[in-house]
Design a protein around this motif. Structure first.
Motif, PDB file in Angstrom:
ATOM      1  N   PRO A 134       0.812  -1.239   0.000  1.00 24.19           N
ATOM      2  CA  PRO A 134       0.000   0.000   0.000  1.00 24.19           C
ATOM      3  C   PRO A 134       0.836   1.275   0.000  1.00 24.19           C
ATOM      4  CG  PRO A 134      -0.646  -1.510   1.779  1.00 24.19           C
ATOM      5  CD  PRO A 134       0.679  -1.970   1.267  1.00 24.19           C
ATOM      6  N   LEU A 135       2.130   1.150   0.255  1.00 22.88           N
ATOM      7  CA  LEU A 135       2.994   2.322   0.427  1.00 22.88           C
ATOM      8  C   LEU A 135       3.745   2.720  -0.832  1.00 22.88           C
ATOM      9  CD1 LEU A 135       4.671   1.285   3.810  1.00 22.88           C
ATOM     10  CD2 LEU A 135       2.403   2.273   3.440  1.00 22.88           C
ATOM     11  N   MET A 136       4.020   1.745  -1.693  1.00 18.86           N
ATOM     12  CA  MET A 136       4.982   1.939  -2.773  1.00 18.86           C
ATOM     13  C   MET A 136       4.304   2.106  -4.127  1.00 18.86           C
ATOM     14  SD  MET A 136       7.961   1.510  -1.086  1.00 18.86           S
ATOM     15  CE  MET A 136       9.258   0.857  -2.124  1.00 18.86           C
ATOM     16  N   GLN A 137       4.971   2.896  -4.976  1.00 15.59           N
ATOM     17  CA  GLN A 137       4.630   3.037  -6.386  1.00 15.59           C
ATOM     18  C   GLN A 137       5.914   2.814  -7.184  1.00 15.59           C
ATOM     19  OE1 GLN A 137       1.548   3.667  -7.538  1.00 15.59           O
ATOM     20  NE2 GLN A 137       0.554   4.074  -5.572  1.00 15.59           N
ATOM     21  N   PRO A 138       5.835   2.523  -8.477  1.00 15.90           N
ATOM     22  CA  PRO A 138       7.058   2.410  -9.278  1.00 15.90           C
ATOM     23  C   PRO A 138       7.925   3.656  -9.130  1.00 15.90           C
ATOM     24  CG  PRO A 138       5.195   1.588 -10.527  1.00 15.90           C
ATOM     25  CD  PRO A 138       4.627   2.194  -9.274  1.00 15.90           C
ATOM     26  N   GLY A 139       9.218   3.442  -8.897  1.00 16.81           N
ATOM     27  CA  GLY A 139      10.147   4.535  -8.694  1.00 16.81           C
ATOM     28  C   GLY A 139      10.428   4.839  -7.237  1.00 16.81           C
ATOM     29  N   ASN A 140       9.622   4.266  -6.331  1.00 18.92           N
ATOM     30  CA  ASN A 140       9.843   4.490  -4.906  1.00 18.92           C
ATOM     31  C   ASN A 140      10.905   3.534  -4.354  1.00 18.92           C
ATOM     32  OD1 ASN A 140       6.345   5.158  -4.175  1.00 18.92           O
ATOM     33  ND2 ASN A 140       7.964   6.555  -4.783  1.00 18.92           N
ATOM     34  N   ASN A 141      11.470   3.901  -3.201  1.00 18.38           N
ATOM     35  CA  ASN A 141      12.466   3.050  -2.553  1.00 18.38           C
ATOM     36  C   ASN A 141      12.175   2.913  -1.067  1.00 18.38           C
ATOM     37  OD1 ASN A 141      14.234   4.995  -0.846  1.00 18.38           O
ATOM     38  ND2 ASN A 141      14.173   6.018  -2.861  1.00 18.38           N
ATOM     39  N   VAL A 142      12.820   1.929  -0.460  1.00 16.25           N
ATOM     40  CA  VAL A 142      12.734   1.689   0.968  1.00 16.25           C
ATOM     41  C   VAL A 142      14.150   1.611   1.518  1.00 16.25           C
ATOM     42  CG1 VAL A 142      12.510  -0.804   0.547  1.00 16.25           C
ATOM     43  CG2 VAL A 142      11.880   0.127   2.772  1.00 16.25           C
ATOM     44  N   VAL A 143      14.399   2.241   2.663  1.00 19.87           N
ATOM     45  CA  VAL A 143      15.711   2.180   3.316  1.00 19.87           C
ATOM     46  C   VAL A 143      15.696   0.998   4.278  1.00 19.87           C
ATOM     47  CG1 VAL A 143      17.295   3.360   4.886  1.00 19.87           C
ATOM     48  CG2 VAL A 143      16.123   4.650   3.090  1.00 19.87           C
ATOM     49  N   VAL A 144      16.620   0.059   4.084  1.00 19.45           N
ATOM     50  CA  VAL A 144      16.606  -1.184   4.866  1.00 19.45           C
ATOM     51  C   VAL A 144      17.953  -1.419   5.536  1.00 19.45           C
ATOM     52  CG1 VAL A 144      14.877  -2.201   3.333  1.00 19.45           C
ATOM     53  CG2 VAL A 144      17.287  -2.659   2.937  1.00 19.45           C
ATOM     54  N   SER A 145      17.911  -2.155   6.612  1.00 20.82           N
ATOM     55  CA  SER A 145      19.120  -2.500   7.350  1.00 20.82           C
ATOM     56  C   SER A 145      19.939  -3.548   6.585  1.00 20.82           C
ATOM     57  CB  SER A 145      18.746  -3.055   8.722  1.00 20.82           C
ATOM     58  OG  SER A 145      19.883  -3.562   9.399  1.00 20.82           O
ATOM     59  N   THR A 146      21.247  -3.455   6.689  1.00 19.42           N
ATOM     60  CA  THR A 146      22.112  -4.486   6.111  1.00 19.42           C
ATOM     61  C   THR A 146      22.046  -5.776   6.911  1.00 19.42           C
ATOM     62  OG1 THR A 146      23.963  -3.585   7.384  1.00 19.42           O
ATOM     63  CG2 THR A 146      23.753  -2.875   5.082  1.00 19.42           C
ATOM     64  N   ARG A 147      21.576  -5.685   8.149  1.00 18.21           N
ATOM     65  CA  ARG A 147      21.560  -6.844   9.045  1.00 18.21           C
ATOM     66  C   ARG A 147      20.191  -7.497   8.994  1.00 18.21           C
ATOM     67  NH1 ARG A 147      25.892  -5.226  13.396  1.00 18.21           N
ATOM     68  NH2 ARG A 147      26.525  -3.187  12.631  1.00 18.21           N
ATOM     69  N   LEU A 148      19.954  -8.230   7.911  1.00 22.77           N
ATOM     70  CA  LEU A 148      18.685  -8.907   7.696  1.00 22.77           C
ATOM     71  C   LEU A 148      18.937 -10.368   7.335  1.00 22.77           C
ATOM     72  CD1 LEU A 148      16.671  -6.423   5.419  1.00 22.77           C
ATOM     73  CD2 LEU A 148      16.537  -6.643   7.898  1.00 22.77           C
TER      74      LEU A 148
ATOM     75  N   GLU B 289      19.400   8.372   8.011  1.00 21.88           N
ATOM     76  CA  GLU B 289      18.671   9.589   7.668  1.00 21.88           C
ATOM     77  C   GLU B 289      19.108  10.137   6.319  1.00 21.88           C
ATOM     78  OE1 GLU B 289      17.658  14.048   9.487  1.00 21.88           O
ATOM     79  OE2 GLU B 289      18.612  12.523  10.746  1.00 21.88           O
ATOM     80  N   ALA B 290      20.419  10.077   6.049  1.00 24.67           N
ATOM     81  CA  ALA B 290      20.936  10.599   4.787  1.00 24.67           C
ATOM     82  C   ALA B 290      20.450   9.791   3.589  1.00 24.67           C
ATOM     83  CB  ALA B 290      22.468  10.616   4.818  1.00 24.67           C
ATOM     84  N   ALA B 291      20.135   8.517   3.805  1.00 23.14           N
ATOM     85  CA  ALA B 291      19.690   7.652   2.708  1.00 23.14           C
ATOM     86  C   ALA B 291      18.271   7.969   2.260  1.00 23.14           C
ATOM     87  CB  ALA B 291      19.786   6.181   3.121  1.00 23.14           C
ATOM     88  N   VAL B 292      17.508   8.640   3.107  1.00 20.27           N
ATOM     89  CA  VAL B 292      16.121   8.977   2.772  1.00 20.27           C
ATOM     90  C   VAL B 292      16.096  10.098   1.736  1.00 20.27           C
ATOM     91  CG1 VAL B 292      13.958   9.902   3.670  1.00 20.27           C
ATOM     92  CG2 VAL B 292      15.285   8.264   5.036  1.00 20.27           C
ATOM     93  N   ASP B 293      15.302   9.903   0.682  1.00 29.96           N
ATOM     94  CA  ASP B 293      15.127  10.957  -0.320  1.00 29.96           C
ATOM     95  C   ASP B 293      13.634  11.139  -0.602  1.00 29.96           C
ATOM     96  OD1 ASP B 293      14.293   8.981  -2.184  1.00 29.96           O
ATOM     97  OD2 ASP B 293      16.336   8.724  -2.943  1.00 29.96           O
ATOM     98  N   GLU B 294      13.311  11.930  -1.607  1.00 27.53           N
ATOM     99  CA  GLU B 294      11.916  12.247  -1.907  1.00 27.53           C
ATOM    100  C   GLU B 294      11.114  11.030  -2.335  1.00 27.53           C
ATOM    101  OE1 GLU B 294       9.987  15.048  -1.586  1.00 27.53           O
ATOM    102  OE2 GLU B 294      11.704  15.616  -0.340  1.00 27.53           O
ATOM    103  N   ASP B 295      11.802   9.990  -2.802  1.00 23.47           N
ATOM    104  CA  ASP B 295      11.113   8.787  -3.270  1.00 23.47           C
ATOM    105  C   ASP B 295      11.058   7.680  -2.220  1.00 23.47           C
ATOM    106  OD1 ASP B 295      10.544   9.769  -5.864  1.00 23.47           O
ATOM    107  OD2 ASP B 295      12.626   9.390  -6.460  1.00 23.47           O
ATOM    108  N   THR B 296      11.624   7.909  -1.061  1.00 25.58           N
ATOM    109  CA  THR B 296      11.599   6.890  -0.004  1.00 25.58           C
ATOM    110  C   THR B 296      10.211   6.840   0.618  1.00 25.58           C
ATOM    111  OG1 THR B 296      13.936   7.339   0.484  1.00 25.58           O
ATOM    112  CG2 THR B 296      12.688   6.094   2.116  1.00 25.58           C
TER     113      THR B 296
END
Length: 429
Positions: A98-112, A143-150
């Motif tokens: 419900p959150l994402m559209q094409p072109g959007n991104n998600v910031v995720v942990s490397t520890r998964l 925080e720095a990884a977040v952009d307008e498409d996140t």
């Protein structure tokens, strides 16, 4: 039952969402093994399909057995609602859908978990989504990884496989600052040990296959909604805040308020993605949850004792269990998981990759399987199995390097498990 906040966890894990069957008086929740449900009349059917009335239509969407499970988990996690689905991986897609559209991104942990890394780095590209991997210890980098498409931030409360404990309040503060939902995978900790919503999470996901069921008999997943996020504040989540064409312009947030995400997950997510949990699996998970607190207490007790023993073994380089005094995350674990950090951790063997393989093959009581959270103790070498598809750099970042063995401690007699580990370590050396 969700309106009874004075009940303790042990009571809620047995009673939340459940009532004696009105037709038969059956005390245990029945398995409603049915595809469809008879409508009272044409008007009743129309209201159900138009989301004007809550009820049962078709078991891809809703089922009475699954509904009890949804309410129980939502209650234990402190959420307003939940949507159960076919697996933990399905739950992650359901959370993002419900959150994402094409072109959007998600910031995720490397520890998964390795499968989650693959899902985020490869599979979601097919939806036109992308993921930015960041070490969540570096909160400035998050925080720095977040952009307008996140559109979301994603992590695990206690990471699989390494037992890394995420600073949930710190990450939640960043999510609040940038106006994004925080999604937390709480599979390893369970709601008995950790409550991500209390630490600021927006959504909580689980692989119910693991500790919630606790017996390795079914697969299942769930998304729990905190009901606290304002989906219309930023204009970034039109699926929840804007008119939905499939329901004649209905706006989920306007119509359902705090339950907007939950209703969207059922009315759109399950309807169109079809990641349905079957009622028999829901029944097994309900029975498993009835003993969750008892099992988690034993998992934690055994894991702490065994991790301490392993730490002193001559063949072991290090142990990652956050409950140990030597862990850099012990103080954080006491804040995030005050009752214990579960039964999952990794062990680094001095003999490297070859020693790990021989160690796994030499164990007798431990089952060599691609699962965790069973009542029985389990073991796997992630670099050659669950994390095999990753580069060595990714493996190491995820806490699953070539010299690492993942151990899921069960509820057996701890001394028996130690004896089995000892003979296998000697054999591996």
């Amino acid at each position: 039952m969700t309106d009874a906040p004075n009940y303790g966890f042990d009571t809620l894990q047995i009673h939340a969402g459940a009532h004696p069957d009105p037709a038969t008086g059956a005390r245990q929740t029945p398995i409603y093994q049915t595809t469809a449900y008879v409508f009272r009349d044409a008007d009743h059917a129309a209201k159900l399909f138009n989301l004007q009335e809550v009820g049962y239509i078709y078991s891809r969407l809703t089922n009475p057995t699954v509904a009890v499970l949804q309410e129980r988990i939502a209650t234990l996690e402190g959420g307003v609602g939940a949507v159960c689905c076919s697996s933990g991986h399905a739950a992650q897609i359901m959370a993002l859908f419900p959150l994402m559209q094409p072109g959007n991104n998600v910031v995720v942990s490397t520890r998964l978990y390795g499968g989650s890394i693959t899902q985020f780095s490869q599979t979601i590209k097919r939806f036109g989504w992308s993921a930015k991997f960041v070490d969540f210890e570096d909160q400035a980098a998050v925080e720095a990884a977040v952009d307008e498409d996140t559109r979301a931030i994603f992590c695990e409360s206690v990471a699989n496989p390494g037992g890394y404990v995420t600073d949930l309040p710190g990450i939640a503060a960043i999510a609040d600052k940038v106006g994004l939902p925080l999604i937390v995978d709480n599979t390893s900790a369970t709601p008995y040990l950790c409550n991500p919503i209390a630490h600021g999470a927006t959504l909580v996901v689980h692989s119910m296959t693991k500790y919630l069921t606790g017996n390795g008999s079914v697969t299942g997943g769930v998304v729990v909604d905190s009901g606290k996020f304002d989906w219309g504040a930023s204009g970034k989540f039109p699926s929840l805040s804007e008119p939905e064409p499939a329901y004649h312009g209905l706006k989920f947030q306007e119509t359902f308020g705090p339950l907007a995400f939950t209703f969207h997950g059922i009315a759109i997510g399950l309807r169109d993605l079809g990641m349905t949990l079957n009622p028999q699996a829901a029944h097994y998970t309900l029975m498993g949850i009835e003993t969750l607190s008892l099992r988690m207490e034993r998992h934690c007790e055994n894991a702490l004792k065994i991790a301490g023993w392993l730490e002193s073994n001559e063949h072991v380089e290090r142990v990652t269990y956050a409950g140990l005094d030597s862990s850099p995350y012990k103080a954080r674990a006491e804040q995030i998981c005050p009752k214990g950090t579960g039964g999952l951790f990794t062990v680094a063997l001095k003999g490297g990759y070859d020693a790990c393989v021989k160690f796994v093959d030499s164990l007798a009581l431990f089952s060599h399987v691609a699962n965790l959270g069973d009542a029985r103790s389990l073991v796997i070498h992630p670099a050659s199995t669950t994390h095999r598809q990753l580069t060595e750099e990714q493996q190491i970042a995820a806490g699953a390097g070539p010299n690492i063995v993942r151990i899921s401690i069960g509820i057996e007699t701890a001394d028996d498990l130690i004896a089995d580990l000892e003979q296998a370590l000697n054999a591996s050396a």
